[in-house]
Design a protein around this motif. Sequence first.
Motif, PDB file in Angstrom:
ATOM      1  N   PHE A 192       0.830  -1.207   0.000  1.00  0.00           N
ATOM      2  CA  PHE A 192       0.000   0.000   0.000  1.00  0.00           C
ATOM      3  C   PHE A 192       0.866   1.260   0.000  1.00  0.00           C
ATOM      4  O   PHE A 192       0.604   2.208  -0.754  1.00  0.00           O
ATOM      5  CB  PHE A 192      -0.933  -0.003   1.210  1.00  0.00           C
ATOM      6  N   ASP A 193       1.899   1.280   0.832  1.00  0.00           N
ATOM      7  CA  ASP A 193       2.790   2.450   0.876  1.00  0.00           C
ATOM      8  C   ASP A 193       3.451   2.679  -0.486  1.00  0.00           C
ATOM      9  O   ASP A 193       3.583   3.821  -0.942  1.00  0.00           O
ATOM     10  CB  ASP A 193       3.861   2.256   1.948  1.00  0.00           C
ATOM     11  N   GLN A 201       2.217   1.747  -3.382  1.00  0.00           N
ATOM     12  CA  GLN A 201       1.176   2.186  -4.312  1.00  0.00           C
ATOM     13  C   GLN A 201       0.875   3.676  -4.152  1.00  0.00           C
ATOM     14  O   GLN A 201       0.707   4.390  -5.143  1.00  0.00           O
ATOM     15  CB  GLN A 201      -0.100   1.368  -4.076  1.00  0.00           C
ATOM     16  N   VAL A 202       0.814   4.134  -2.916  1.00  0.00           N
ATOM     17  CA  VAL A 202       0.548   5.555  -2.674  1.00  0.00           C
ATOM     18  C   VAL A 202       1.683   6.407  -3.238  1.00  0.00           C
ATOM     19  O   VAL A 202       1.453   7.408  -3.929  1.00  0.00           O
ATOM     20  CB  VAL A 202       0.367   5.825  -1.163  1.00  0.00           C
ATOM     21  N   GLY A 234       1.496   6.667  -6.945  1.00  0.00           N
ATOM     22  CA  GLY A 234       0.290   7.258  -7.510  1.00  0.00           C
ATOM     23  C   GLY A 234      -0.719   6.248  -8.010  1.00  0.00           C
ATOM     24  O   GLY A 234      -1.575   6.573  -8.833  1.00  0.00           O
ATOM     25  N   VAL A 278      -2.787   4.239  -5.883  1.00  0.00           N
ATOM     26  CA  VAL A 278      -3.982   4.378  -5.040  1.00  0.00           C
ATOM     27  C   VAL A 278      -3.786   5.577  -4.121  1.00  0.00           C
ATOM     28  O   VAL A 278      -2.665   6.061  -3.926  1.00  0.00           O
ATOM     29  CB  VAL A 278      -4.253   3.109  -4.194  1.00  0.00           C
ATOM     30  N   ASP A 279      -4.898   6.021  -3.537  1.00  0.00           N
ATOM     31  CA  ASP A 279      -4.846   7.131  -2.583  1.00  0.00           C
ATOM     32  C   ASP A 279      -5.170   6.690  -1.165  1.00  0.00           C
ATOM     33  O   ASP A 279      -4.681   7.273  -0.202  1.00  0.00           O
ATOM     34  CB  ASP A 279      -5.831   8.231  -3.000  1.00  0.00           C
ATOM     35  N   SER A 280      -6.024   5.668  -1.045  1.00  0.00           N
ATOM     36  CA  SER A 280      -6.430   5.225   0.288  1.00  0.00           C
ATOM     37  C   SER A 280      -6.679   3.728   0.283  1.00  0.00           C
ATOM     38  O   SER A 280      -6.775   3.092  -0.776  1.00  0.00           O
ATOM     39  CB  SER A 280      -7.702   5.960   0.727  1.00  0.00           C
ATOM     40  N   ASP A 317      -9.486   2.185  -1.830  1.00  0.00           N
ATOM     41  CA  ASP A 317      -9.397   2.092  -3.291  1.00  0.00           C
ATOM     42  C   ASP A 317      -9.287   0.635  -3.726  1.00  0.00           C
ATOM     43  O   ASP A 317      -8.711  -0.201  -3.016  1.00  0.00           O
ATOM     44  CB  ASP A 317      -8.182   2.862  -3.810  1.00  0.00           C
ATOM     45  N   ALA A 351      -6.004  -1.790  -3.326  1.00  0.00           N
ATOM     46  CA  ALA A 351      -5.068  -1.262  -2.335  1.00  0.00           C
ATOM     47  C   ALA A 351      -4.513  -2.396  -1.475  1.00  0.00           C
ATOM     48  O   ALA A 351      -5.262  -3.210  -0.945  1.00  0.00           O
ATOM     49  CB  ALA A 351      -5.761  -0.229  -1.451  1.00  0.00           C
ATOM     50  N   THR A 392       0.002  -2.287 -10.270  1.00  0.00           N
ATOM     51  CA  THR A 392       1.163  -2.408  -9.382  1.00  0.00           C
ATOM     52  C   THR A 392       2.205  -3.339  -9.977  1.00  0.00           C
ATOM     53  O   THR A 392       3.412  -3.066  -9.918  1.00  0.00           O
ATOM     54  CB  THR A 392       0.719  -2.926  -8.001  1.00  0.00           C
TER      55      THR A 392
END
Length: 456
Positions: A408-409, A411-412, A415, A417-419, A422, A425, A432
């Motif tokens: 997740f980190d 991916q954020v 760009g 995912v944002d949360s 999503d 995620a 990814t």
Amino acid sequence: MKHKLPLRIRATITLLALFAPTNVTGIDPAMPYEQEFVLTAYYSPLPGQCCYVRGGYEADKILNGEGHTAADGTAVYPGMLAAPQSYAFGTRVKLPRLGTLTVHDRGGAIQVLHSGAHRLDVWVGSGEEGLARALAFGVQHIRGTVYPLGSRQPENDFDLARLRAPMERLSPFGVQTENLLALSPKLGDRNLSSAILQDHLRSAGYFDHVSSGYFGPETQEAMKRFLNDFELEEPSDRLTERSASFLLAASRRSEAELPIHGIVEKGGSEDTIAQAQRILRFLGYYDGRTDGAYSLALHSAILRFQQEKGLVGTAIDPGAGRIGPLTRRALEAEWNRRLVAVRADKYSTIHAVEQQLIDGGKTLDMFLAEGHTGQRVRLLQHLLAERGYFPEEKINGNFGALTRSAVFDYQVASGIVDSLSDDGAGSVGPETLQSLRREERAKAYRIVRAEGWKAL
């Protein structure tokens, strides 16, 4: 007083009881019967697809099998059924809207369910078209009729054309949509790879139709024109790795205007002559100095180019050794071809680098999520550790909460995912996977350029 049966009669009854067929269920095993089914579809993956339901060719083979022959040795064909072990090979099942199908295969998940329904899997083709059909088929609950061996079985009448293969079903599983060299569309295909090919042909200026995904005569004609313009001796009825590398380069590079302005001749502008010297050196026709002087060497270089392109015959022909409008257009076309060829060579090398990474197990080749274990998860953790998202001492091959948080980190930061709410995620899905592979590919390419192939 009880009467005993004579011994001979009692013995006869005993023998009949021992050898007469019994049916504890009350159903004649040779008679058709109705049954509730949970029906899904499967396909045979092929190398060179744009999309895989598990993220890669090998992973999809594990899910769907090798895709050549069924468990009973029958070559796969549309409508072939995989059924639970209790179904003898050759059993036929008549299903509403699908027709009559025959059992030839097994499967780990093809079992009798707790609900009493029986799982069936129907083979619906190979490659992207087969995958699209299988995805569109979904899970269906159907009541059908089973015709066991020995019963009066109806003929097979499954028609694959009844099942749609919508290309849009493939989009969520795209893992090679960025890499044209990994795709292998051919004449007659109806798939997303063909649509991607058409998009690139349009970007390069060779296709002005809607990207339908059908590789038909219009697409082949566009391929012929492209191959002819770039002087490639490749087949037009399929996309080869070489033609793909050139098309990718051409589609990503808009035509550049030749930086020669004006006429190149004796007494002409020094700047224009100097630019002609640079261009002709790049094309391999001139090896003199870039001094802006119209020399005999430059005249000979221009003449040789003109003769090779059929613009003049001899040195005394009109315009020989001089760059006018006609020669300038020919130079511009050749210049663009050469620039595309240079970039195509780069794309071929990058593709070869990625193939070596895949073959060596150094890059991910399937989707991963919490609960997965094994070497691929270990590789994912290693890649995340290299990027500072995962503690190296915790690498263990188990995709748990720590790995999910690290994904997740990443991916954020990338760009993607944002949360956590999503879609995708914390798991490695198509976007990814492509991002990680793109980064590994670029890093490996730099190593090869600097140190050679052995450095990989």
